[in-house]
Design an enzyme around this catalytic site. Sequence first.
Site, PDB file in Angstrom:
ATOM      1  N   CYS A  12      14.004  46.123  50.857  1.00  6.66           N
ATOM      2  CA  CYS A  12      13.390  44.575  51.505  1.00  6.66           C
ATOM      3  C   CYS A  12      13.828  43.361  50.553  1.00  6.66           C
ATOM      4  CB  CYS A  12      12.006  44.414  51.257  1.00  6.66           C
ATOM      5  SG  CYS A  12      11.177  45.870  52.643  1.00  6.66           S
ATOM      6  N   GLY A  38      18.191  44.272  52.755  1.00 10.62           N
ATOM      7  CA  GLY A  38      17.751  44.738  53.980  1.00 10.62           C
ATOM      8  C   GLY A  38      18.623  44.178  55.251  1.00 10.62           C
ATOM      9  N   ASN A 112       8.035  44.365  49.460  1.00  5.81           N
ATOM     10  CA  ASN A 112       9.253  45.332  48.911  1.00  5.81           C
ATOM     11  C   ASN A 112       8.662  46.207  47.846  1.00  5.81           C
ATOM     12  OD1 ASN A 112      11.888  44.333  46.622  1.00  5.81           O
ATOM     13  ND2 ASN A 112      11.604  45.970  47.700  1.00  5.81           N
ATOM     14  N   GLY A 113       8.953  47.496  47.979  1.00  4.94           N
ATOM     15  CA  GLY A 113       8.443  48.505  47.388  1.00  4.94           C
ATOM     16  C   GLY A 113       7.854  49.555  48.030  1.00  4.94           C
ATOM     17  N   CYS A 248      13.181  48.805  37.766  1.00  2.00           N
ATOM     18  CA  CYS A 248      14.203  49.431  38.517  1.00  2.00           C
ATOM     19  C   CYS A 248      15.616  49.075  37.780  1.00  2.00           C
ATOM     20  CB  CYS A 248      14.027  49.426  39.947  1.00  2.00           C
ATOM     21  SG  CYS A 248      15.467  50.274  40.721  1.00  2.00           S
ATOM     22  N   TYR A 254      23.466  48.435  41.001  1.00  2.00           N
ATOM     23  CA  TYR A 254      23.885  48.025  42.395  1.00  2.00           C
ATOM     24  C   TYR A 254      23.271  47.225  43.121  1.00  2.00           C
ATOM     25  CZ  TYR A 254      25.045  49.421  47.192  1.00  2.00           C
ATOM     26  OH  TYR A 254      25.423  49.497  48.328  1.00  2.00           O
ATOM     27  N   SER A 295      30.674  46.059  44.092  1.00  2.00           N
ATOM     28  CA  SER A 295      29.875  46.267  43.318  1.00  2.00           C
ATOM     29  C   SER A 295      30.606  47.005  41.871  1.00  2.00           C
ATOM     30  CB  SER A 295      28.789  47.309  43.886  1.00  2.00           C
ATOM     31  OG  SER A 295      29.440  48.347  44.524  1.00  2.00           O
ATOM     32  N   ASP A 358      30.163  52.021  41.201  1.00  2.00           N
ATOM     33  CA  ASP A 358      28.914  51.805  40.542  1.00  2.00           C
ATOM     34  C   ASP A 358      28.156  53.070  40.711  1.00  2.00           C
ATOM     35  OD1 ASP A 358      26.962  51.629  43.356  1.00  2.00           O
ATOM     36  OD2 ASP A 358      28.845  50.500  43.447  1.00  2.00           O
ATOM     37  N   CYS A 394      14.039  58.803  44.660  1.00  2.00           N
ATOM     38  CA  CYS A 394      13.062  57.649  44.219  1.00  2.00           C
ATOM     39  C   CYS A 394      12.030  57.690  45.027  1.00  2.00           C
ATOM     40  CB  CYS A 394      13.948  56.295  44.269  1.00  2.00           C
ATOM     41  SG  CYS A 394      13.032  54.777  44.107  1.00  2.00           S
ATOM     42  N   CYS A 445      12.523  51.632  34.495  1.00  2.00           N
ATOM     43  CA  CYS A 445      12.601  53.131  35.165  1.00  2.00           C
ATOM     44  C   CYS A 445      13.978  53.624  35.433  1.00  2.00           C
ATOM     45  CB  CYS A 445      12.058  52.984  36.808  1.00  2.00           C
ATOM     46  SG  CYS A 445      12.103  54.550  37.595  1.00  2.00           S
ATOM     47  N   CYS A 448      15.788  58.231  38.661  1.00  2.00           N
ATOM     48  CA  CYS A 448      16.754  59.065  39.579  1.00  2.00           C
ATOM     49  C   CYS A 448      17.900  59.651  38.620  1.00  2.00           C
ATOM     50  CB  CYS A 448      17.072  57.783  40.554  1.00  2.00           C
ATOM     51  SG  CYS A 448      17.464  56.464  39.867  1.00  2.00           S
TER      52      CYS A 448
HETATM   53 FE1  SF4 Z   1      15.060  52.623  40.526  1.00  2.00          FE
HETATM   54 FE2  SF4 Z   1      15.814  55.034  40.193  1.00  2.00          FE
HETATM   55 FE3  SF4 Z   1      13.415  54.247  39.253  1.00  2.00          FE
HETATM   56 FE4  SF4 Z   1      13.703  54.389  41.868  1.00  2.00          FE
HETATM   57  S1  SF4 Z   1      14.019  56.140  40.630  1.00  2.00           S
HETATM   58  S2  SF4 Z   1      12.702  52.737  40.872  1.00  2.00           S
HETATM   59  S3  SF4 Z   1      15.972  53.674  42.024  1.00  2.00           S
HETATM   60  S4  SF4 Z   1      15.386  53.587  38.675  1.00  2.00           S
END
Ligand code: SF4
Length: 470
Positions: A12, A38, A112-113, A248, A254, A295, A358, A394, A445, A448
């Site tokens: 989003c 999006g 968004n999320g 994130c 990316y 990218s 990327d 994710c 974060c 992933c």
């Molecule tokens: Fe971002 Fe990866 Fe964490 Fe999801 S898991 S919020 S894509 S860093």
Amino acid sequence: MNRSPDHPREHCGLFGIFGHPEATKLTYLGLHALQHRGEESAGIVSSDGQQVYSAKGMGLVGDVFDEERLQTLPGHLAIGHVRYSTTGSSHIRNAQPLLDDVPQCSIAVAHNGNLINTTDLRTQLEARGIKFQTTVDSEIILQFLAKSAPHELEAKLIQCVRELQGAFSLVILTEQALIGVRDPHGFRPLCLGKVDRAWVLASETCALDLIGAEFVREVEPGEIIWITGDGMRSLKPFAPSDIKPAFCIFEHVYFARPDSIIFGEQVETVRYRLGKELAKEHPANADLVMPVPDSGNFAALGFSHASGIPFAWGMVRNHYIGRTFIQPHQAKRDFQVRVKLNPLKSVLQGRRVVVVDDSIIRGTTSKLRIATLRQAGAREIHMRISCPPTRHPCYYGIDFPSRKELIAANHSVEEIRSFLGADSLGYVSVEGLLRAVSGKKEHYCTACFSGRYPLPVPEASDKYVLEKQC
Ligand code: SF4
């Protein structure tokens, strides 16, 4: 931008504006700048202070809105949303902003999320007799706030954001207010800007640039921005101990546009630094460095500068591919790849090439791309990836394929290299990734890549979780 099917998808982009006579037009433009976040649906809700107006549809912003449709959305206040579905299937009733249209108490929400306590919250609300109209987690927020009289809304919103768990950047509209919210982890970006005397909220600063707005600052993790005719207020509904940033990092790798500033720095700069890290961690003997456009562009530049290997454009991008195009029945397997990026034989013939991309998700697109580069005459191909192997799904708003489709979840780097047909393959390390950003390492974060989730992973979580309940 038409994104590769072999990339994870953001779901989003948000935009909101208060106090501008052309609020809807500027929202339309803002959504254009956020189209990369999006591509499946777009919507705008506006208000003239008395009444709200809504229009949304499936497709790109330019397909959904034309001059005539924008004229059905009057007012000095508007919010907009572009969506790729992460929860709920792609359907017009799931398109946002979601609206509860009740005279004097209307409320529209764009999100968004991804929430991770969706099932619990929905069950609680249904037990109170609330009937849901959509299959998206964002409707939980709308139903929480629905039919609040203006004087109750602030208390209800504070209660609501304290009960939500997961990733949520929000823009909310009532007849007389524009509200922005960012969850206490700040997973997704949200920024605040000003144009003339109007306040603006947007997922990325590139949307501010397009409408000539000045970037004021980012909305802080755990902050509510409340904008009315009396001005802008900042509310902090969380205790300082609840604020645990988990930005994130894939936004930098990316998703976000390179011309945006998010999480305190320019995306382009982070990508350039990632290329430098890659050159240090995985040097190559080669004649040229080329990106997979777009990218990989800035990471390739960083690799080239750090290694001293000349930068070159080894592929030309076709910018005019629609979402669907007619292809010949006899199309070769690499048609979809070649129609977007055509290799340049004059650059590649007989050369040893470093190709910077990327990410690799399933690996199928990269494999075809390497084959086309070889056909164009590249002698050696050294793939360099500006993020670590993507091994985990994710739960915070990015749509990865399932773990069994993530090539790095099930194969070693050497097995992936062999599958792709590259001469060598190197991914930047998690440490290198974190060196490329300037914020505190513990504020990002990386789940992933690392499997270290900043919030508990919900059981049986997938994007259709709500549909299974319906
Ligand atoms: Fe971002 Fe990866 Fe964490 Fe999801 S898991 S919020 S894509 S860093």
